[in-house]
Design a protein around this motif. Structure first.
Motif, mmCIF file in Angstrom:
data_model
loop_
_atom_site.group_PDB
_atom_site.id
_atom_site.type_symbol
_atom_site.label_atom_id
_atom_site.label_comp_id
_atom_site.label_asym_id
_atom_site.label_seq_id
_atom_site.Cartn_x
_atom_site.Cartn_y
_atom_site.Cartn_z
ATOM 1 N N CYS A 1 0.825 -1.214 0.000
ATOM 2 C CA CYS A 1 0.000 0.000 0.000
ATOM 3 C C CYS A 1 0.855 1.257 0.000
ATOM 4 N N VAL A 2 1.965 1.242 0.737
ATOM 5 C CA VAL A 2 2.835 2.419 0.740
ATOM 6 C C VAL A 2 3.334 2.704 -0.669
ATOM 7 N N ARG A 3 3.720 1.665 -1.361
ATOM 8 C CA ARG A 3 4.226 1.877 -2.722
ATOM 9 C C ARG A 3 3.148 2.462 -3.620
ATOM 10 N N ILE A 4 1.951 1.933 -3.489
ATOM 11 C CA ILE A 4 0.854 2.458 -4.306
ATOM 12 C C ILE A 4 0.576 3.914 -3.937
ATOM 13 N N LEU A 5 0.535 4.186 -2.633
ATOM 14 C CA LEU A 5 0.208 5.545 -2.199
ATOM 15 C C LEU A 5 1.293 6.562 -2.576
ATOM 16 N N ARG A 6 2.545 6.157 -2.528
ATOM 17 C CA ARG A 6 3.605 7.085 -2.945
ATOM 18 C C ARG A 6 3.413 7.442 -4.421
ATOM 19 N N ASP A 7 3.070 6.426 -5.213
ATOM 20 C CA ASP A 7 2.883 6.672 -6.644
ATOM 21 C C ASP A 7 1.664 7.538 -6.914
ATOM 22 N N GLY B 1 -0.725 12.290 -5.081
ATOM 23 C CA GLY B 1 -1.476 13.464 -5.506
ATOM 24 C C GLY B 1 -2.964 13.179 -5.612
ATOM 25 N N VAL B 2 -3.311 11.993 -6.103
ATOM 26 C CA VAL B 2 -4.712 11.641 -6.322
ATOM 27 C C VAL B 2 -5.496 11.640 -5.008
ATOM 28 N N VAL B 3 -4.849 11.213 -3.906
ATOM 29 C CA VAL B 3 -5.556 11.159 -2.626
ATOM 30 C C VAL B 3 -5.227 12.348 -1.727
ATOM 31 N N PHE C 1 -0.914 3.105 10.347
ATOM 32 C CA PHE C 1 -0.852 1.812 9.672
ATOM 33 C C PHE C 1 -2.188 1.398 9.072
ATOM 34 N N ASP C 2 -3.263 1.671 9.817
ATOM 35 C CA ASP C 2 -4.575 1.285 9.301
ATOM 36 C C ASP C 2 -4.952 2.121 8.081
ATOM 37 N N ASP C 3 -4.549 3.405 8.115
ATOM 38 C CA ASP C 3 -4.842 4.279 6.973
ATOM 39 C C ASP C 3 -4.232 3.749 5.689
ATOM 40 N N LEU C 4 -3.022 3.194 5.805
ATOM 41 C CA LEU C 4 -2.338 2.763 4.596
ATOM 42 C C LEU C 4 -3.263 1.876 3.770
ATOM 43 N N ILE C 5 -3.933 0.943 4.462
ATOM 44 C CA ILE C 5 -4.832 0.020 3.765
ATOM 45 C C ILE C 5 -6.102 0.755 3.344
ATOM 46 N N MET C 6 -6.694 1.458 4.305
ATOM 47 C CA MET C 6 -7.986 2.089 4.050
ATOM 48 C C MET C 6 -7.884 3.123 2.919
ATOM 49 N N THR C 7 -6.843 3.937 2.931
ATOM 50 C CA THR C 7 -6.695 4.958 1.894
ATOM 51 C C THR C 7 -6.515 4.308 0.522
ATOM 52 N N THR C 8 -5.769 3.203 0.495
ATOM 53 C CA THR C 8 -5.558 2.535 -0.787
ATOM 54 C C THR C 8 -6.879 1.964 -1.323
ATOM 55 N N VAL C 9 -7.675 1.378 -0.428
ATOM 56 C CA VAL C 9 -8.970 0.844 -0.865
ATOM 57 C C VAL C 9 -9.824 1.974 -1.433
ATOM 58 N N ARG C 10 -9.885 3.090 -0.676
ATOM 59 C CA ARG C 10 -10.642 4.265 -1.150
ATOM 60 C C ARG C 10 -10.151 4.708 -2.526
ATOM 61 N N LEU C 11 -8.829 4.785 -2.645
ATOM 62 C CA LEU C 11 -8.219 5.208 -3.904
ATOM 63 C C LEU C 11 -8.722 4.351 -5.062
ATOM 64 N N LEU C 12 -8.710 3.034 -4.843
ATOM 65 C CA LEU C 12 -9.099 2.130 -5.925
ATOM 66 C C LEU C 12 -10.596 2.208 -6.196
ATOM 67 N N GLN C 13 -11.372 2.413 -5.119
ATOM 68 C CA GLN C 13 -12.819 2.465 -5.308
ATOM 69 C C GLN C 13 -13.260 3.759 -5.972
ATOM 70 N N ASP C 14 -12.614 4.866 -5.601
ATOM 71 C CA ASP C 14 -13.075 6.162 -6.099
ATOM 72 C C ASP C 14 -12.465 6.550 -7.445
ATOM 73 N N HIS C 15 -11.423 5.870 -7.841
ATOM 74 C CA HIS C 15 -10.749 6.246 -9.084
ATOM 75 C C HIS C 15 -10.602 5.035 -10.003
ATOM 76 N N PRO C 16 -11.626 4.781 -10.802
ATOM 77 C CA PRO C 16 -11.619 3.591 -11.659
ATOM 78 C C PRO C 16 -10.392 3.531 -12.562
#
Ligand code: ATP
Ligand code: MG
Length: 800
Positions: free
Chosen positions: A124-130, A133-135, A220-235
């Protein structure tokens, strides 16, 4: 000092990946692929070669689930069914990740680096770093561990004027974490709160989350939750990762919580989602064992494994039944224990390894004797050539239990290593220095900034801090900005203002160096010297042992080690900078430092909690503290659900052993200065007697002492004569006079003696007063504990 194992893949820089066109299998790779199937049983083979719809491998411990996962990845590559960059594998231990990478590296060379093998958090960290800006994050966001997040929760609770006694930060932190693991936002939590407790948690959650945002930080919990949100909100983002990861593999699937479950779902995509785009669904392969689910307290949900078939209707399920790890004796004990859990799928696990040695049972008089037995037995095994220390693991239920083993092992000279406990990255000095780095990488990180504001002491007191805070709120600027405008902040003394200006100037100078490309190891050294941090420690060392010199020396060593870790990182990662180093550290600190059991010649004994033993195996295992109230944990005794989880933990513990298993308990145990007589653990009773070889039984004298203590406490007890007895738990008052059955005598102490206290740790005697029962000592423990006056008759103190 144990050396950290910076083994997560987080430091890897190579994010590029090959195009999603599978290479045609060459003849050579075909042969490679065949070779990879050698030595697998038919079901394992099926799981490794399966192609198409989702695959679930469910099986008991040691049946080769992790092996199947490793082989499957290698097979997919060898058979030309995937490129390394198309693979995402989730593991729970660095050891498993290392094995996978090594195997794939052998197969495809440096291209293996494009493969993602990591924990959920690292991925998730790797995805979020990339996608920062989107989140709405900046790329250099901070990752808060549980200690940081608890500090921030404390601030949030204070903002709400909550009484810390009625609402301890710890409890609030757990409540917030649970909400996040269920992917519940602060807004939803507020709406659905149906009582005061929930309303309070929701209010804290909202403020906490706002402050995390202001600090550009994720817990730590955000890492997962934010990534899920990212994937759900940005097709479009979801589509990007679905195209990339054609294969998603998850180990220990029974320990995924709801957020992690959703993450996997989003990454794989459903047929419908993928179908629209003409992209076939990614291939999902999960392996797990519902009997080994031990993280319910972090929101893990066994249902994720039990419901797999209904969640993924086209799933294929493979069962593995042969255990390759343990002797039949060990396996039978494990099966007998877990059979006591209700509502479980009964598995038929067997071993071809033969009966092997019987399980050794031992009842010690107290925890010191228990540890002494373990040390003696390791010696005996080593002398007999049956095992080396490196093949031995000692398990216990809670971190605090390691101390007695450490003391005894030090005394007898048995080398050991503690996994977990107060870990390297949790040590104060290490956290201080890392806080500096974090502030430099992310100036918005207020928690870190306030931590180091006056560390080492530079004359910026609480008063100044609160004026700056008030100014920041009033002017609606960040804390860092308010510091920079110190001359505009009302009420600040001239001396304090000067100190703040010096502090700000130092940070700006270091920021400049980082911008010029100076690496983390050099920056760390500059922080230590320029702030006077090292000088302060050195002064303490020079002041001598009584003033905490020994401890200060240890702190300096730890800081040197930290610089070493940074240097290692710079060598490994080309162009590695401060932000990258912090990212690696944040994730390693969360993960494990598991040594390789067969490593080296003699090696060292591994001490660890049962929770960190998941997925590992050792030729020799000591499962200690098998007492009702210790394991199963006192807190769980009255609750069938929690008790079932404790039993799964026992199952995990027993099934780590390959050849030899020891089950030990202590008749009495002191904790927090109290002596407790605990009855044998119910798990011990669940092991069939014919599998056991009892080396020592409970002693009648201890039994009588326990009986008397119980009667005094007005309890009801029975004390049979078998090795394992049903017996009511009692806790006496303070530890009675030393010299009783199996107890330590009052230690004769002199100034300068080194002592160990059950709660305060190691200290040095500063003065001695009084005699016999009235004898007292003043002991300097250093650090946060400081100097304590102790009544020797009662203090759980021992001379070293
Ligand atoms: P756990 O449930 O504890 O995670 P697991 O199911 O993942 O266990 P592994 O760790 O993969 O099991 O395997 C247990 C041991 O058995 C390992 O040492 C592994 O190398 C060995 N093993 C697995 N399959 C085979 C096989 N077909 N032949 C020989 N050894 C095997
Ligand atoms: Mg495994």
């Amino acid at each position: 000092m144990t050396s950290p194992h910076p083994g997560t893949p987080a430091g890897e820089q190579d994010d590029r990946f090959a195009p999603a066109v599978p290479a045609a299998p060459s003849r050579r790779s075909g042969a490679d692929a065949e070779r990879l199937l050698a030595g697998l049983n038919p079901q394992q083979r099926l799981a490794v070669t399966h192609s198409g719809g989702p695959l679930l491998v469910v099986a008991g411990a040691g049946s080769g689930k992790t092996r199947v996962l490793t082989r499957r990845i290698a097979y997919l590559l060898a058979a030309g069914r995937a490129q390394p960059g198309e693979i995402l594998a989730i593991t729970f231990t660095n050891k498993a990740a290392g094995e996978m990478k090594e195997r794939v590296g052998e197969l495809v060379g440096p291209r293996a680096r494009a493969m993602w093998v990591s924990t959920f958090h690292s991925a998730c960290v790797r995805i979020l770093r990339d996608q920062a800006g989107v989140v709405g994050l900046s790329r250099s966001f901070s990752i808060y561990d549980s200690a940081d997040s608890q500090r921030l929760i404390t601030l949030a609770a204070r903002e709400l004027d909550l009484d810390p006694k009625r609402h301890p930060a710890r409890g609030l932190a757990v409540a917030v974490s649970n909400l996040k693991n269920e992917l519940i936002t602060p807004e939803q939590a507020t709406v659905q709160a149906s009582n005061d407790v929930e309303r309070t948690a929701a209010a804290v959650y909202a403020i906490y989350q706002r402050r995390l945002g202001e600090a550009n930080a994720q817990d730590f919990d955000d890492l997962i939750m934010t990534t899920v949100r990212l994937l759900q909100d940005h097709p479009d983002v979801a589509d990007h990762y679905r195209r990339r990861f054609r294969h998603v593999l998850v180990d220990e699937y029974q320990d995924t919580n709801h957020a992690q479950y959703m993450l996997v779902r989003e990454l794989v995509g459903t047929t419908a989602e993928r179908g629209d785009e003409g992209l076939p669904p990614g291939e999902l392969c999960v392996v797990g064992d519902a009997d080994q689910s031990i993280y319910a307290f972090r929101g893990a949900n066994i249902r994720n494994i039990n419901d797999f078939e209904s969640d993924y209707p086209d799933a294929t399920v493979v069962l593995l039944e042969q255990n390759y790890r343990s002797t039949q004796t060990i396996l039978s004990a494990a099966n007998a224990i877990i059979a006591h859990n209700p509502d479980r799928l009964v598995k038929n696990l067997w071993s071809a390894a033969g009966a092997g040695s019987p399980i050794v049972g031992y009842v010690a008089d107290n925890e010191h004797d228990e540890a002494a037995f373990v040390a003696q037995e390791v010696d005996r095994l080593t002398d007999a050539g049956d095992a080396s220390p490196g093949q031995v693991a000692v398990f216990y239920r809670t971190n605090a239990q390691s101390r007695v083993f450490e003391e005894v092992f030090i005394r007898v000279g048995l080398p050991y290593k503690v996994v977990g406990g107060v870990r390297f990255y949790e040590r104060r000095e290490v956290r201080d220095l890392l806080s500096y780095l974090r502030v430099l990488a992310n100036p918005a990180d207020t928690v870190s900034l306030r931590r180091i504001l006056n560390v080492p002491r530079r004359g910026i007191g609480d008063r100044t801090e609160s004026f700056v805070e008030a100014y920041a709120q009033q002017e609606r600027v960040g804390f860092a900005e308010a510091l920079r405008r110190i001359d505009e902040v009302p009420g600040i003394a001239t001396r304090s203002a000067t100190a703040v200006r010096g502090f700000v100037a130092l940070l700006e100078e270091l920021e400049g160096l980082i911008a010029e490309g100076v690496g983390p190891s050099r920056i760390l050294e500059l922080i230590m010297t320029r702030t006077g941090y090292i000088a302060e420690l050195e002064e303490t060392v020079n002041a001598g042992a009584a003033a905490g010199g020994v401890e200060a020396e240890g702190r300096i060593e730890n800081l040197q080690e930290l610089v070493g870790v940074a240097r290692e990182y710079e060598e490994r990662v080309e162009g590695g900078d401060v932000a990258g180093f912090l990212e690696q550290v944040a994730l390693v600190a969360d993960a494990d430092q598991i040594p390789d059991p067969e490593e080296g010649g003699g090696g060292v004994v591994t001490l660890m909690t049962l929770h960190s033993a998941k997925g590992l195996e050792f030729p020799v295992v000591f499962l200690t503290g098998l007492e009702d109230g210790v394991f199963p944990h006192l807190r769980t005794l009255g609750d069938p659900t929690e008790l079932a989880e404790e039993r799964r933990l026992a199952y995990v513990g027993v099934t780590r052993a390959r050849h030899r298993l020891y089950l030990t308990r202590a008749s009495s145990r002191s904790s927090w200065g109290q002596l407790a007589y605990n009855p044998a653990s119910r798990f011990l009773e669940e092991v069939p007697d014919q599998l056991m070889d009892w080396r020592r039984l409970a002693q009648p004298a201890i039994a009588a002492a326990a009986q008397r203590a119980l009667e005094r406490a007005g309890g009801d007890a029975s004390w049979g004569d078998g090795p394992v007895r049903q017996y009511g738990r009692v806790t006496t008052g303070p530890v009675p006079k030393r010299g009783g059955v199996g107890l330590r005598p009052i230690p004769a102490l002199a100034v300068g003696d080194k002592v160990s206290h059950d709660t305060f740790g190691v200290g040095v005697v500063a003065s001695v007063l009084g005699q016999a029962d009235k004898a007292q000592a003043e002991v300097e423990f250093g650090g946060d504990v400081g100097r304590k006056r102790l009544l020797l008759r009662y203090a759980p103190l021992e001379k070293l």
